[in-house]
Design a protein around this motif. Sequence first.
Motif, PDB file in Angstrom:
ATOM      1  N   VAL A  37       0.926  -1.162  -0.006  1.00 32.91           N
ATOM      2  CA  VAL A  37      -0.021   0.018  -0.066  1.00 32.91           C
ATOM      3  C   VAL A  37       0.808   1.262  -0.018  1.00 32.91           C
ATOM      4  N   LEU A  38       0.658   2.174  -0.738  1.00 32.98           N
ATOM      5  CA  LEU A  38       1.398   3.464  -0.973  1.00 32.98           C
ATOM      6  C   LEU A  38       0.363   4.711  -0.973  1.00 32.98           C
ATOM      7  N   GLY A  39       1.062   5.828  -0.520  1.00 37.41           N
ATOM      8  CA  GLY A  39       0.149   7.025  -0.703  1.00 37.41           C
ATOM      9  C   GLY A  39       0.447   7.926   0.626  1.00 37.41           C
ATOM     10  N   GLU A  40      -0.608   8.651   0.606  1.00 39.98           N
ATOM     11  CA  GLU A  40      -0.816   9.877   1.516  1.00 39.98           C
ATOM     12  C   GLU A  40      -1.068   9.353   2.939  1.00 39.98           C
ATOM     13  N   SER A  41      -1.717  10.465   3.675  1.00 41.03           N
ATOM     14  CA  SER A  41      -1.899  10.429   4.920  1.00 41.03           C
ATOM     15  C   SER A  41      -2.920   9.058   5.336  1.00 41.03           C
ATOM     16  N   THR A  42      -3.722   8.704   4.472  1.00 39.00           N
ATOM     17  CA  THR A  42      -4.609   7.602   4.686  1.00 39.00           C
ATOM     18  C   THR A  42      -3.667   6.329   4.754  1.00 39.00           C
ATOM     19  N   ALA A  43      -2.766   6.177   3.674  1.00 40.30           N
ATOM     20  CA  ALA A  43      -1.624   5.115   3.807  1.00 40.30           C
ATOM     21  C   ALA A  43      -0.829   5.170   5.246  1.00 40.30           C
ATOM     22  N   ALA A  44      -0.446   6.349   5.557  1.00 43.26           N
ATOM     23  CA  ALA A  44       0.269   6.621   6.740  1.00 43.26           C
ATOM     24  C   ALA A  44      -0.430   6.088   7.993  1.00 43.26           C
ATOM     25  N   GLY A  45      -1.959   5.940   7.801  1.00 46.48           N
ATOM     26  CA  GLY A  45      -2.669   5.629   8.974  1.00 46.48           C
ATOM     27  C   GLY A  45      -3.134   6.529   9.835  1.00 46.48           C
ATOM     28  N   CYS A  46      -2.999   7.873   9.472  1.00 46.69           N
ATOM     29  CA  CYS A  46      -3.561   8.912  10.302  1.00 46.69           C
ATOM     30  C   CYS A  46      -5.008   8.655  10.615  1.00 46.69           C
ATOM     31  N   PRO A  68      -2.534 -16.745   3.587  1.00 49.35           N
ATOM     32  CA  PRO A  68      -2.012 -15.861   4.333  1.00 49.35           C
ATOM     33  C   PRO A  68      -1.735 -14.364   3.374  1.00 49.35           C
ATOM     34  N   VAL A  69      -1.498 -13.211   4.061  1.00 52.81           N
ATOM     35  CA  VAL A  69      -1.020 -11.998   3.384  1.00 52.81           C
ATOM     36  C   VAL A  69       0.154 -11.494   4.157  1.00 52.81           C
ATOM     37  N   ASP A  70       1.112 -11.235   3.305  1.00 57.87           N
ATOM     38  CA  ASP A  70       2.396 -10.483   3.797  1.00 57.87           C
ATOM     39  C   ASP A  70       2.288  -9.054   3.289  1.00 57.87           C
ATOM     40  N   TRP A  71       1.954  -7.993   4.362  1.00 56.18           N
ATOM     41  CA  TRP A  71       1.799  -6.768   3.758  1.00 56.18           C
ATOM     42  C   TRP A  71       2.950  -5.764   4.131  1.00 56.18           C
ATOM     43  N   SER A  72       2.926  -4.635   3.538  1.00 52.83           N
ATOM     44  CA  SER A  72       4.077  -3.573   3.678  1.00 52.83           C
ATOM     45  C   SER A  72       3.242  -2.221   3.301  1.00 52.83           C
ATOM     46  N   VAL A  73       3.684  -1.122   3.844  1.00 50.26           N
ATOM     47  CA  VAL A  73       3.054   0.331   3.521  1.00 50.26           C
ATOM     48  C   VAL A  73       3.985   1.282   3.542  1.00 50.26           C
ATOM     49  N   VAL A  74       3.912   2.115   2.488  1.00 53.03           N
ATOM     50  CA  VAL A  74       4.754   3.497   2.497  1.00 53.03           C
ATOM     51  C   VAL A  74       3.772   4.530   2.357  1.00 53.03           C
ATOM     52  N   GLY A  75       3.842   5.485   3.333  1.00 56.04           N
ATOM     53  CA  GLY A  75       2.804   6.722   3.406  1.00 56.04           C
ATOM     54  C   GLY A  75       3.450   7.753   4.073  1.00 56.04           C
ATOM     55  N   GLN A  76       2.830   8.862   3.727  1.00 55.26           N
ATOM     56  CA  GLN A  76       3.217  10.310   4.316  1.00 55.26           C
ATOM     57  C   GLN A  76       2.250  11.313   4.311  1.00 55.26           C
ATOM     58  N   HIS A  77       2.003  11.922   5.400  1.00 47.12           N
ATOM     59  CA  HIS A  77       0.993  12.979   5.599  1.00 47.12           C
ATOM     60  C   HIS A  77       1.383  14.036   4.430  1.00 47.12           C
ATOM     61  N   LEU A 136      -2.920   2.155  -4.357  1.00 48.80           N
ATOM     62  CA  LEU A 136      -2.392   3.498  -4.459  1.00 48.80           C
ATOM     63  C   LEU A 136      -3.474   4.526  -3.661  1.00 48.80           C
ATOM     64  N   LEU A 137      -3.419   5.092  -2.529  1.00 45.45           N
ATOM     65  CA  LEU A 137      -4.338   6.192  -1.789  1.00 45.45           C
ATOM     66  C   LEU A 137      -3.860   7.691  -2.148  1.00 45.45           C
ATOM     67  N   ALA A 138      -4.211   8.092  -3.103  1.00 46.79           N
ATOM     68  CA  ALA A 138      -3.818   9.560  -3.390  1.00 46.79           C
ATOM     69  C   ALA A 138      -4.666  10.477  -3.791  1.00 46.79           C
ATOM     70  N   GLY A 139      -4.450  11.639  -3.993  1.00 47.08           N
ATOM     71  CA  GLY A 139      -5.348  12.461  -4.594  1.00 47.08           C
ATOM     72  C   GLY A 139      -5.734  13.683  -3.784  1.00 47.08           C
ATOM     73  N   VAL A 140      -6.027  13.532  -2.407  1.00 47.72           N
ATOM     74  CA  VAL A 140      -6.576  14.280  -1.377  1.00 47.72           C
ATOM     75  C   VAL A 140      -5.575  15.650  -1.209  1.00 47.72           C
ATOM     76  N   ASN A 141      -4.353  15.626  -1.171  1.00 48.61           N
ATOM     77  CA  ASN A 141      -3.609  16.539  -1.343  1.00 48.61           C
ATOM     78  C   ASN A 141      -3.148  17.292  -2.724  1.00 48.61           C
ATOM     79  N   ASP A 142      -3.566  16.425  -3.500  1.00 45.80           N
ATOM     80  CA  ASP A 142      -3.281  17.065  -5.087  1.00 45.80           C
ATOM     81  C   ASP A 142      -4.382  18.059  -5.119  1.00 45.80           C
ATOM     82  N   VAL A 143      -5.829  17.774  -4.476  1.00 52.23           N
ATOM     83  CA  VAL A 143      -6.841  18.637  -4.522  1.00 52.23           C
ATOM     84  C   VAL A 143      -6.464  19.869  -3.826  1.00 52.23           C
ATOM     85  N   LEU A 144      -6.035  19.646  -2.611  1.00 50.49           N
ATOM     86  CA  LEU A 144      -5.621  20.647  -1.684  1.00 50.49           C
ATOM     87  C   LEU A 144      -4.918  21.718  -2.056  1.00 50.49           C
TER      88      LEU A 144
END
Length: 235
Positions: free
Chosen positions: A51-60, A84-93, A117-125
Amino acid sequence: MLLSVVAAQGIWLRARTEILPPAGGPTTGATPAPPDVSTGAVDARPLRLGVLGESTAAGCGTDTHDEGFTGALARALAERTGRPVDWSVVGQHAATARRIRYRLLPQLEQELDVAVLLAGVNDVLSRRGPQEWRDDLTAIVTDLRARAGHVAVTGIPPFDVFPAMPRALGRYLAQRAADLDEVARQVCAAQPGAVWVGPDSLLPPVPEFFARDRFHPSSFGYRRWAGAVAEHLLP
């Protein structure tokens, strides 16, 4: 007149909204297969999820990634596949697609089965235009397709139903989000193996969908969102 109102509401919102920290704890994990699944009947190899993306990927809005979108999606995929699922996440507020493309994407696992991909909110803002969004999103999705057999791009959450959002500002941002969502739909349609998951599955939101800032999802909200995305993956 409308832009003056929107600008004033934006200043008010920034002053009043609590900045929630990203989720703590590990950014990788393992979700076991459901206990009632016979390993002889399904592929027992772990499904690799990124999972990759903005603050929602970061788990805020949650304390750990296991309680956030990534952990919820891992459990949903384990239920759907029996694996089973092995997961990893890279996100940033506050990450825009440009930052995701150049700073975060290189940190993601190289070999995956599923990438989201979780993205777009900050592109709008930040008022990034549709063409800028298209260029960055196309590059991100192309890269993810080289890493994963299944790629999902989530639609931008509907600003006009966020409890924290003043009405005029919410409508204005929702229209900008719709413009970027149309671009995202087109980008995914042009890439085999990529799917755009629109925000309609999140409507109508219920109060418990949101964290205490009334902007980010709560653990309940992330579970609901992840469940909707899982339905578009690995049919």
